[in-house]
Design a protein around this motif. Structure first.
Motif, PDB file in Angstrom:
ATOM      1  N   PHE A   1     190.825 -23.297   1.179  1.00 39.23           N
ATOM      2  CA  PHE A   1     192.284 -23.257   0.983  1.00 39.23           C
ATOM      3  C   PHE A   1     192.944 -22.741   2.246  1.00 39.23           C
ATOM      4  N   THR A   2     194.187 -23.136   2.447  1.00 41.98           N
ATOM      5  CA  THR A   2     194.979 -22.563   3.525  1.00 41.98           C
ATOM      6  C   THR A   2     195.709 -21.341   2.976  1.00 41.98           C
ATOM      7  N   TYR A   3     196.202 -20.506   3.881  1.00 41.31           N
ATOM      8  CA  TYR A   3     196.689 -19.185   3.476  1.00 41.31           C
ATOM      9  C   TYR A   3     197.942 -18.830   4.261  1.00 41.31           C
TER      10      TYR A   3
ATOM     11  N   GLU B   1     183.880 -30.528   3.740  1.00 44.60           N
ATOM     12  CA  GLU B   1     185.110 -29.839   3.380  1.00 44.60           C
ATOM     13  C   GLU B   1     185.743 -29.279   4.655  1.00 44.60           C
ATOM     14  N   THR B   2     187.060 -29.390   4.757  1.00 40.86           N
ATOM     15  CA  THR B   2     187.728 -28.801   5.913  1.00 40.86           C
ATOM     16  C   THR B   2     187.747 -27.292   5.720  1.00 40.86           C
ATOM     17  N   VAL B   3     187.322 -26.583   6.739  1.00 41.16           N
ATOM     18  CA  VAL B   3     187.325 -25.123   6.659  1.00 41.16           C
ATOM     19  C   VAL B   3     188.624 -24.609   7.246  1.00 41.16           C
ATOM     20  N   SER B   4     189.307 -23.771   6.476  1.00 40.35           N
ATOM     21  CA  SER B   4     190.555 -23.203   6.944  1.00 40.35           C
ATOM     22  C   SER B   4     190.286 -21.792   7.455  1.00 40.35           C
ATOM     23  N   LYS B   5     190.792 -21.489   8.641  1.00 41.19           N
ATOM     24  CA  LYS B   5     190.519 -20.166   9.225  1.00 41.19           C
ATOM     25  C   LYS B   5     191.803 -19.355   9.390  1.00 41.19           C
ATOM     26  N   ALA B   6     191.652 -18.051   9.403  1.00 40.19           N
ATOM     27  CA  ALA B   6     192.794 -17.169   9.657  1.00 40.19           C
ATOM     28  C   ALA B   6     192.301 -15.917  10.373  1.00 40.19           C
ATOM     29  N   LYS B   7     193.224 -15.284  11.112  1.00 37.17           N
ATOM     30  CA  LYS B   7     192.872 -14.066  11.855  1.00 37.17           C
ATOM     31  C   LYS B   7     193.281 -12.836  11.056  1.00 37.17           C
ATOM     32  N   VAL B   8     192.498 -11.784  11.197  1.00 33.70           N
ATOM     33  CA  VAL B   8     192.849 -10.520  10.547  1.00 33.70           C
ATOM     34  C   VAL B   8     192.356  -9.358  11.406  1.00 33.70           C
TER      35      VAL B   8
END
Lengths: 217, 316
Positions: free
Chosen positions: B4-6, A45-52
């Motif tokens: 999921f994308t965000y 699965e492609t892992v989606s990342k984000a900064k916080v």
């Protein structure tokens, strides 16, 4: 050789808990592998990342996370603040209760990436050994726990409950909606219903919170 | 949970456009129901549009003397609002009877309207469920159906809508305000907002794909005595077996809506007309055509008895 005299066998409670967790994880992986049909490997699965960026117990934290990470998992797994507990992981038990921007929430039902700029207070931020928060001291005094697993959530919730009553937030059992709510055991039991204690220490929990409420009044 | 994308959006129009543009996208606000369902892979959005930054977190008085509740007003704040407590007591009471303090602090007005059923078979991914997987069948019919619908159900689904708030909004004749992906606003009467299951129980509401709820409007106060009575298996933090939202005037006239009995908040015009004649007559009108299961037939008498208690309470 006596293992008690060998440093290699000395483990803190936290290390022991972490090691226990990883052996559990290994067990789960092994059984998953057995259950999966060998011919059809699941595509990765492609892992989606984000900064916080958020502030936890007064400490600014900058994190880059898998978007799926809950606030609870950030606290426990990334920041190693293991006071906050994972009970049901579905918002039904209240063990994961923390205070975010002055309000109690279930940290298991909140994505960490949705907390940009949030101020989070966990049980570790309420008080420390030697300088307990009055609610922590009252739980100790009244024996407001048995196994202790729900206790950090109970205490965070209780601190917020007294604040909610102070701010005039009504409850299901408030007799007059237009009046300012006042503290009573009936009010307390209704407002604390999102925190389950499987040991059933409720009467002592109620005594502890009542004592702190009395001191505040 | 599936990956999921965000993204965060700043306006309702941006929110609606994002969800309409990206396949498998969903709005997220409080997240208390959606994340629960995502953990169980009942909901598997590929993209989440975080709408917490769009504003819409205020309660304002409208020109005709009603209230406009922003979509993102939290359940705690709506229940605690002075105007709501004074003029729309049934709404405060309904909100306070739902969920826990922690959940009400997060849950939003729009999210509460959009929450999914708590039918145990919807949650059990090992069982057929037409709401979760269209065409797979209904396990609740002939299964454990104590909590489930007695009126307005179909051979495809006997799920109930779990909201307390929506039952109060139904008795208050609220309207749901929305913004469509093309930027056009529209207003949907709460009566027309939730659907009956029919042969498409996977569709809960009449919203179009990407349509974004911006708020809920309440008409000017109706006066009268406001009561929300919820009967459940424990005294707090449980979904309704039956709930009654009522506004009763001094002359005995009034309005009534039910929760816990149907796929949507349940109100029948004839029941309002029968209300002055008492609980038996009003309950008969509310439950006309009811098709309970053997597990939940008790709800028919429970509705009448709860209504009787409410009318007694209203007489003071």
């Amino acid at each position: 050789m006596n293992p008690q005299h060998d440093d290699r066998f000395k483990m803190s409670r936290r290390e022991l808990l972490l090691a226990g967790g990883s052996s559990l994880a290994m067990t789960a992986t092994a059984s998953d592998a057995l259950a999966a049909p060998a011919e059809t490997p699941t595509p990765p699965e492609t892992v989606s990342k984000a900064k916080v960026s958020l502030v936890v117990n007064g400490q600014p934290q900058e994190l880059e996370l898998d978007t799926r990470t809950t606030l609870l998992d950030v606290l426990r797994e990334h920041l190693k603040l293991i006071g906050t507990k994972k009970g049901c992981d579905h918002g039904q038990c209240g063990a994961c209760t923390v205070i975010v921007d002055g309000r109690r929430i279930n940290s298991c039902l909140s994505l960490a990436v949705m907390h940009e700029g949030s101020q989070v207070t966990t049980i570790e931020g309420l008080g420390q050994l030697g300088r307990l928060h009055p609610m922590q001291a009252a739980f100790v005094k009244h024996d407001g726990y048995q196994c202790g697993y729900c206790t950090p959530g109970q205490i965070c919730s209780a601190v917020a409950v007294l604040d909610e009553i102070g701010r005039g937030v009504p409850s299901h059992v408030s007799a007059d909606l237009t009046a300012r709510p006042t503290f009573s055991v009936e009010e307390l039991r209704e407002r604390m219903s999102g925190n389950i204690c499987r040991c059933g220490a409720y009467s002592n929990i109620a005594d502890a919170i009542t004592e702190v409420a009395g001191a505040k009044a | 949970m599936k990956s999921f994308t965000y993204e965060r959006v700043r306006t309702p129009a941006e929110a609606a456009a994002a969800v309409a543009r990206i396949p498998g996208a969903k709005f997220i606000a409080g997240g208390t129901n959606l994340l629960d369902l995502m953990k169980l892979q009942i909901e598997t959005p590929r993209h989440l549009v975080d709408v917490n930054g769009v504003g819409l977190d205020r309660i304002e008085t409208t020109v005709d003397g009603g209230l406009r509740i922003g979509a993102l007003v939290r359940n705690t704040d709506l229940a605690a609002d002075e105007r709501v407590r004074r003029d729309y007591g049934v709404l405060s009471r309904a909100l306070l009877s739902g969920a826990s303090g922690q959940l009400r602090n997060k849950a939003t007005t729009a999210g509460n309207l959009l929450q999914r059923t708590r039918c145990p078979y919807f949650y059990d991914t090992a069982q057929p469920c037409n709401k979760r997987q269209p065409g797979s069948g209904c396990s609740a019919i002939g299964g454990v159906s104590r909590q489930l619908a007695v009126v307005g159900s179909s051979p495809a689904c006997i799920a109930t809508h779990p909201s307390d708030m929506a039952v109060a909004m139904r008795v208050l004749d609220a309207s749901v305000e929305t913004v469509r992906p093309d930027g056009q606003a529209r207003r949907i009467a709460i009566a027309d907002f939730h659907r009956l299951p029919g042969d498409a129980p996977h569709i809960d509401t009449t919203l179009e794909p990407g349509e974004f709820i911006s708020g809920v409007t309440l008409p000017p106060p109706a006066g009268g005595t406001h009561i929300y009575r919820k009967v459940r298996d424990r005294a707090s933090y449980a979904f309704a077996l039956v709930s009654v939202a009522a506004i009763v005037q001094r002359d005995g006239s009034g309005r009534v809506a039910l929760g816990g009995v149907a796929h949507k908040p349940w109100r029948v015009d004839e029941a309002d007309r029968q209300l002055p004649r008492g609980a038996k007559a009003a309950a008969a009108a509310l439950l006309a055509g009811a098709k309970p299961t053997t597990n939940n037939a008790f709800k028919l008498s429970l509705v009448e008895r709860t209504l009787a208690t409410v009318l007694t309470q209203a007489r003071g």
